[in-house]
Scaffold this motif. Structure first.
Motif, mmCIF file in Angstrom:
data_model
loop_
_atom_site.group_PDB
_atom_site.id
_atom_site.type_symbol
_atom_site.label_atom_id
_atom_site.label_comp_id
_atom_site.label_asym_id
_atom_site.label_seq_id
_atom_site.Cartn_x
_atom_site.Cartn_y
_atom_site.Cartn_z
ATOM 1 N N SER A 55 0.829 -1.211 0.000
ATOM 2 C CA SER A 55 0.000 0.000 0.000
ATOM 3 C C SER A 55 0.862 1.259 0.000
ATOM 4 C CB SER A 55 -0.927 0.004 1.220
ATOM 5 O OG SER A 55 -1.891 -1.021 1.134
ATOM 6 N N THR A 56 1.954 1.227 0.738
ATOM 7 C CA THR A 56 2.841 2.385 0.794
ATOM 8 C C THR A 56 3.494 2.639 -0.558
ATOM 9 O OG1 THR A 56 3.296 1.930 3.129
ATOM 10 C CG2 THR A 56 4.828 3.377 1.984
ATOM 11 N N VAL A 57 3.921 1.576 -1.232
ATOM 12 C CA VAL A 57 4.499 1.721 -2.574
ATOM 13 C C VAL A 57 3.468 2.303 -3.532
ATOM 14 C CG1 VAL A 57 5.425 0.463 -4.546
ATOM 15 C CG2 VAL A 57 6.202 -0.104 -2.238
ATOM 16 N N GLY A 58 2.237 1.800 -3.475
ATOM 17 C CA GLY A 58 1.190 2.354 -4.322
ATOM 18 C C GLY A 58 0.928 3.813 -4.029
ATOM 19 N N SER A 59 0.954 4.179 -2.751
ATOM 20 C CA SER A 59 0.762 5.576 -2.373
ATOM 21 C C SER A 59 1.907 6.451 -2.863
ATOM 22 C CB SER A 59 0.632 5.682 -0.850
ATOM 23 O OG SER A 59 0.475 7.024 -0.448
ATOM 24 N N PHE A 60 3.120 5.911 -2.815
ATOM 25 C CA PHE A 60 4.284 6.666 -3.285
ATOM 26 C C PHE A 60 4.187 6.934 -4.786
ATOM 27 C CE2 PHE A 60 8.634 6.629 -5.040
ATOM 28 C CZ PHE A 60 9.121 7.773 -4.422
ATOM 29 N N PHE A 61 3.797 5.917 -5.556
ATOM 30 C CA PHE A 61 3.651 6.107 -7.001
ATOM 31 C C PHE A 61 2.542 7.100 -7.323
ATOM 32 C CE2 PHE A 61 5.649 1.738 -7.816
ATOM 33 C CZ PHE A 61 6.895 2.318 -8.039
ATOM 34 N N GLY A 106 -3.462 1.512 -1.839
ATOM 35 C CA GLY A 106 -2.551 2.612 -1.549
ATOM 36 C C GLY A 106 -2.520 3.654 -2.655
ATOM 37 N N ALA A 107 -2.630 3.192 -3.906
ATOM 38 C CA ALA A 107 -2.616 4.128 -5.031
ATOM 39 C C ALA A 107 -3.919 4.889 -5.176
ATOM 40 C CB ALA A 107 -2.318 3.358 -6.320
ATOM 41 N N SER A 108 -5.016 4.337 -4.633
ATOM 42 C CA SER A 108 -6.337 4.921 -4.848
ATOM 43 C C SER A 108 -6.884 5.688 -3.655
ATOM 44 C CB SER A 108 -7.342 3.822 -5.225
ATOM 45 O OG SER A 108 -6.896 3.057 -6.315
ATOM 46 N N VAL A 109 -6.427 5.356 -2.437
ATOM 47 C CA VAL A 109 -7.036 5.947 -1.251
ATOM 48 C C VAL A 109 -6.813 7.457 -1.198
ATOM 49 C CG1 VAL A 109 -5.004 5.617 0.239
ATOM 50 C CG2 VAL A 109 -7.303 5.679 1.254
ATOM 51 N N VAL A 124 -1.113 11.087 3.316
ATOM 52 C CA VAL A 124 -1.504 9.687 3.148
ATOM 53 C C VAL A 124 -0.264 8.795 3.076
ATOM 54 C CG1 VAL A 124 -2.719 8.040 1.664
ATOM 55 C CG2 VAL A 124 -3.638 10.348 1.983
ATOM 56 N N PHE A 125 0.713 9.218 2.292
ATOM 57 C CA PHE A 125 1.947 8.444 2.177
ATOM 58 C C PHE A 125 2.667 8.365 3.520
ATOM 59 C CE2 PHE A 125 6.601 8.651 1.512
ATOM 60 C CZ PHE A 125 6.790 7.370 1.007
ATOM 61 N N SER A 126 2.724 9.465 4.252
ATOM 62 C CA SER A 126 3.384 9.479 5.560
ATOM 63 C C SER A 126 2.681 8.557 6.546
ATOM 64 C CB SER A 126 3.407 10.907 6.119
ATOM 65 O OG SER A 126 4.078 11.784 5.244
ATOM 66 N N PHE A 127 1.353 8.571 6.523
ATOM 67 C CA PHE A 127 0.576 7.722 7.427
ATOM 68 C C PHE A 127 0.803 6.245 7.120
ATOM 69 C CE2 PHE A 127 -3.203 5.403 8.706
ATOM 70 C CZ PHE A 127 -3.411 5.866 9.999
ATOM 71 N N THR A 132 3.474 1.015 8.226
ATOM 72 C CA THR A 132 4.367 -0.036 7.749
ATOM 73 C C THR A 132 5.548 -0.219 8.685
ATOM 74 O OG1 THR A 132 3.753 0.486 5.453
ATOM 75 C CG2 THR A 132 5.739 -0.828 5.787
ATOM 76 N N ILE A 133 6.100 0.880 9.168
ATOM 77 C CA ILE A 133 7.207 0.817 10.122
ATOM 78 C C ILE A 133 6.771 0.087 11.393
ATOM 79 C CG2 ILE A 133 8.666 2.208 11.652
ATOM 80 C CD1 ILE A 133 8.766 4.311 9.421
#
Length: 246
Positions: A55-61, A106-109, A124-127, A132-133
């Motif tokens: 999800s984080t990777v999708g959010s980053f992209f 992650g890419a859509s939220v 969103v990406f930070s959250f 993930t951490i």
């Protein structure tokens, strides 16, 4: 089916949802986790970590390329559909569909949060990265020891790492990330505390059979209300017993 029968069926479903068999001693036990339960717990934490990482990777992209859109929303829905239609024995296929759904989520939220609440994608990406951490810390703990007390340390370590990340992210993204970083830290700290209790339930349930890590990951957040209610019930019961003894 009559209305009375439907009502009774619904009430039984609600009772079953809030039913938990573990007791306070299962939460306070700091001994070694049985090997069969330990293997299940590692799989659950690994699946949780990989799902949040996807999800984080999708959010980053989506943050750098605006990858989210109608296609990712449709792919998310289709991945969930394929996930539930795939037999439990096809583990690798179910994991693939689950990770695809996590990535597309992650890419859509960000589209949803921006449209409904006006929240920027950096937040969103930070959250998602902070979450993930947190899960990565618990997975690391599960990989290194079978001692239950380690997960209490993982809770503390995850809170520290999340706080450090939010400080870094607020400097990079500013906006909502900088404005709400303390609130996010408190919420995620509480959520990691729930994750600690959830791990106790996984260990308890593993005594009665194998744990499906994909199902447990998918229902991780869904089980939160029932676990909190049961935990509160146990805490109140313990407080009443101490009061009577005094």
């Amino acid at each position: 089916m009559k209305f009375s029968e439907m009502k009774l069926h619904a009430m039984n479903a609600v009772k079953a949802y809030f039913k938990r068999d573990w007791e306070r001693k299962d939460l306070t036990n700091q001994g070694e986790i049985p090997l069969y339960a330990y293997k299940c717990l590692k799989k659950v934490y690994l699946t949780l970590f990989c799902a949040l990482l996807s999800s984080t990777v999708g959010s980053f992209f989506h943050l750098i390329w605006k990858a989210g859109g109608f296609f990712t929303v449709l792919t998310f829905a289709m991945s969930i559909l394929f996930l539930f239609s795939t037999p439990p024995l096809l583990v690798r296929r179910r994991v693939f569909f689950f990770m695809a759904a996590a990535y597309c989520f992650g890419a859509s939220v960000g589209l949803l949060t921006e449209y409904l609440f006006g929240i920027d994608q950096g937040f969103v990406f930070s959250f998602l990265t902070a979450t993930t951490i947190g899960f990565g810390t618990f997975w690391w703990g599960a990989m290194n020891t079978r001692q239950r007390r380690m997960y209490n340390r993982c809770l503390l370590i995850s809170d520290i790492l999340i706080f450090i990340w939010l400080q870094i992210a607020s400097a990079f993204f500013g906006g909502h990330t900088a404005r709400w970083k303390l609130l996010v830290w408190v919420v995620l700290g509480w959520y990691m505390g729930y994750n600690l209790v959830y791990s106790k339930e996984v260990v308890y349930d593993a005594r009665f059979g194998d744990i499906d890590p994909v199902n447990r990951t998918f229902t991780h957040l869904f089980r939160l209300p029932a676990i909190i209610v049961h935990f509160t019930r146990l805490s109140v019961r313990a407080a009443i017993q101490r009061y009577k003894q005094n």
